[in-house]
Design a protein around this motif. Sequence first.
Motif, PDB file in Angstrom:
ATOM      1  N   LYS A 113       0.813  -1.225   0.000  1.00  0.00           N
ATOM      2  CA  LYS A 113       0.000   0.000   0.000  1.00  0.00           C
ATOM      3  C   LYS A 113       0.844   1.272   0.000  1.00  0.00           C
ATOM      4  N   PRO A 116       1.632   3.589  -3.896  1.00  0.00           N
ATOM      5  CA  PRO A 116       1.027   4.784  -4.495  1.00  0.00           C
ATOM      6  C   PRO A 116       1.633   6.099  -4.021  1.00  0.00           C
ATOM      7  N   SER A 117       2.435   6.073  -2.954  1.00  0.00           N
ATOM      8  CA  SER A 117       3.030   7.346  -2.548  1.00  0.00           C
ATOM      9  C   SER A 117       4.490   7.469  -2.985  1.00  0.00           C
ATOM     10  N   ILE A 118       4.964   6.517  -3.790  1.00  0.00           N
ATOM     11  CA  ILE A 118       6.332   6.601  -4.306  1.00  0.00           C
ATOM     12  C   ILE A 118       6.295   7.113  -5.745  1.00  0.00           C
ATOM     13  N   PRO A 119       7.033   8.210  -6.032  1.00  0.00           N
ATOM     14  CA  PRO A 119       6.978   8.768  -7.384  1.00  0.00           C
ATOM     15  C   PRO A 119       7.334   7.719  -8.439  1.00  0.00           C
ATOM     16  N   PHE A 120       6.780   7.844  -9.604  1.00  0.00           N
ATOM     17  CA  PHE A 120       6.979   6.980 -10.770  1.00  0.00           C
ATOM     18  C   PHE A 120       6.448   5.575 -10.563  1.00  0.00           C
ATOM     19  N   LEU A 121       6.913   4.894  -9.499  1.00  0.00           N
ATOM     20  CA  LEU A 121       6.373   3.551  -9.258  1.00  0.00           C
ATOM     21  C   LEU A 121       4.866   3.624  -9.126  1.00  0.00           C
ATOM     22  N   SER A 122       4.402   4.746  -8.522  1.00  0.00           N
ATOM     23  CA  SER A 122       2.981   4.906  -8.249  1.00  0.00           C
ATOM     24  C   SER A 122       2.140   4.661  -9.494  1.00  0.00           C
ATOM     25  N   TYR A 123       2.560   5.209 -10.622  1.00  0.00           N
ATOM     26  CA  TYR A 123       1.708   4.990 -11.794  1.00  0.00           C
ATOM     27  C   TYR A 123       2.262   3.937 -12.746  1.00  0.00           C
ATOM     28  N   THR A 132      -2.988  -1.882  -6.036  1.00  0.00           N
ATOM     29  CA  THR A 132      -2.795  -1.679  -4.609  1.00  0.00           C
ATOM     30  C   THR A 132      -3.481  -2.810  -3.849  1.00  0.00           C
TER      31      THR A 132
ATOM     32  N   ALA B 122      -3.434   7.225  -0.324  1.00  0.00           N
ATOM     33  CA  ALA B 122      -2.549   6.232  -0.938  1.00  0.00           C
ATOM     34  C   ALA B 122      -3.140   4.831  -0.837  1.00  0.00           C
ATOM     35  N   LEU B 194       5.552  15.467 -10.239  1.00  0.00           N
ATOM     36  CA  LEU B 194       6.494  14.624 -10.974  1.00  0.00           C
ATOM     37  C   LEU B 194       6.419  13.185 -10.449  1.00  0.00           C
ATOM     38  N   GLY B 195       6.154  12.262 -11.359  1.00  0.00           N
ATOM     39  CA  GLY B 195       6.128  10.862 -10.951  1.00  0.00           C
ATOM     40  C   GLY B 195       4.786  10.392 -10.416  1.00  0.00           C
ATOM     41  N   PHE B 196       3.770  11.242 -10.520  1.00  0.00           N
ATOM     42  CA  PHE B 196       2.435  10.828 -10.076  1.00  0.00           C
ATOM     43  C   PHE B 196       1.439  11.082 -11.195  1.00  0.00           C
ATOM     44  N   ASP B 197       0.612  10.105 -11.427  1.00  0.00           N
ATOM     45  CA  ASP B 197      -0.363  10.227 -12.500  1.00  0.00           C
ATOM     46  C   ASP B 197      -1.574   9.357 -12.159  1.00  0.00           C
ATOM     47  N   ARG B 277      -2.340  13.398  -6.773  1.00  0.00           N
ATOM     48  CA  ARG B 277      -1.335  12.432  -6.354  1.00  0.00           C
ATOM     49  C   ARG B 277      -1.923  11.036  -6.143  1.00  0.00           C
ATOM     50  N   TYR B 278      -3.066  10.974  -5.467  1.00  0.00           N
ATOM     51  CA  TYR B 278      -3.646   9.667  -5.122  1.00  0.00           C
ATOM     52  C   TYR B 278      -4.998   9.477  -5.801  1.00  0.00           C
TER      53      TYR B 278
END
Lengths: 281, 308
Positions: A113, A116-123, A132, B122, B194-197, B277-278
């Motif tokens: 879980k 989703p709060s880690i940049p790049f990995l999140s998406y 998730t 998250a 950056l890094g969230f989509d 972000r989430y």
Amino acid sequence: MGLLKDRLHRWVDAQFSPEFLEKFRALPTHQNEYGYDSFGFHREEAKIAALLAQFFHRDYFRVESHGVAEVPAGRVLLIANHSGQLPYDGIAIAGAMLFDHDPPRVVRAMVEKLIPSIPFLSYLLARWGQITGTPENCIRLLHDGEAILVFPEGSRGISKPFTRRYQMTDFGLGFMRLALETKTPIVPVAVIGAEEQLPAFNMKPLARLLDLPAFPVLPIPPFLPLFPFPTKYRIYFGEPLQFEGDSDDEDEEIAEKVKVVRNRIQSMIQVGLEERKHIFW
Amino acid sequence: MVGPRHKIVITGIAGRLGRLLARRLHRDYPVVGIDRRDFPGKPRDIDHIQVDLRSKRARDVLRAGDIAALIHLGVMHDPRRSGADHHSWNVQGAQRLLDACATYGVPKVVALSSANVYGPRADNPQFLTEDAPLMAGQDFPAIRDLIELDMIASSFFWKSAAVETVILRPVHILGTVHNAPSNYLRLKRVPTLLGFDPMVQVVHELDVVEAIVCALRPGTRGIYNITGPGQVPLSTLLAELGRPTLPVFHLLAKPLLSALWRGRFTSFPVPELDHIRYVCMVDGSRATKELGFCPQRSLKETIRAVLG
């Protein structure tokens, strides 16, 4: 930018065999007009992950999969032992389902879980079909007929020290409740080879201090990339198990059923270890 | 549909959504609007009572009788206004209106809440159902009054069984409306993290109007998530609009936005960042099944609606 992306995709396509590409394109998915399914999976972007999986599956770990043809069509829970400090075992199982199963199947793993709060990995993980790890998500995907990979040992399993290799830690009970609720067949999966990819020592005092089951420390100089040893992976897919019962049962009742799965995997591991002649080939 | 000739009272009628709803309904029913703002271009047959919804005169409208339904759109959401103002308007105001409905026998109440009450987090499941806890206030205290409004309406549902209460929680409404998501998408250069989509859900303003009309049908009651034609990553939405983006490192975004907010250079409070972000997506299947609501606009149409 668009041109670069185009060239990348063309290069990625060229890395796969035409038969695989054709089958991959024919995969049934619930995509909308922009090519995304409701969990953010995108078939074209997932090809990059498939390429990565192909490298680990074919070239690096040279995965040998047994019984993958028996994995039933439609919804299924793949329950596997978890090991090796970094989740290459997940990639290997996904690779086996993609390249050794006919037609290819995209495995959806339940990820931590925190992701989703880690940049790049999140998406990126979402584009590649990973989701998730909440029970609601799992039930939804099972109803959509997907194959879900669960490591019931979770982080306890993956962070085991080398001295406890191939001894499974305790299983969580959640997967069994989900299987009972959705009447999903469970396929036990044993992974041989991941335990040796990154042998770790257990720093017991630190583990105690932080109240963790283990504090793995790798005998690798810091700042070097954490790349696993090219051990040979053997993945055994067992016969599907179907359980009946109330998903809301007491923990003890559920634990009994979980034990059946756990014992099945443990015995498959034993067989696998006996058949294995060498760690690296 | 409720019987003709009975009045439909709409609070917040002068807002963009209120005006669209009024235009949709006024040919079939007598429509009475309560809003202290002007209603430019108001159709002649709509009775606009320009008072504060907390006033006694607003209550008198409900007392006059012959009312088929109250549609409560009059929600204040101006992040620059004080918490006390918000509370007095959104919570006490709504409470008084609902009490009046129970007292004067208004048979139906439709309250417009929002899917934002669940809050972007998250560890959210991909699709939240109507039973999910309303967690938005945890990281965004300024919208607690909106959650409270939702809860007041839910408890009214149980307390006053004689009144059919419907609570609608639509996802991000896009169109000519002036709400945070539409305003965000109308920015000349859209900042992203950056890094969230994250995947986002959007619904066309006219589809929301239709959902409200569906909720008017006699016999319907309960809480409904209202979803649009589907979900896409935020980046796809921005690409569809051809908006240039400005990716900001997420650890810098908070202090930056906070400084801009304090300097009054932006209308977006810091906690709104979590929306880019989430995920905060909902399951709209209950509305499809029980309300018979089905969005008519395609994803492309819905996204392009912010261009006006």
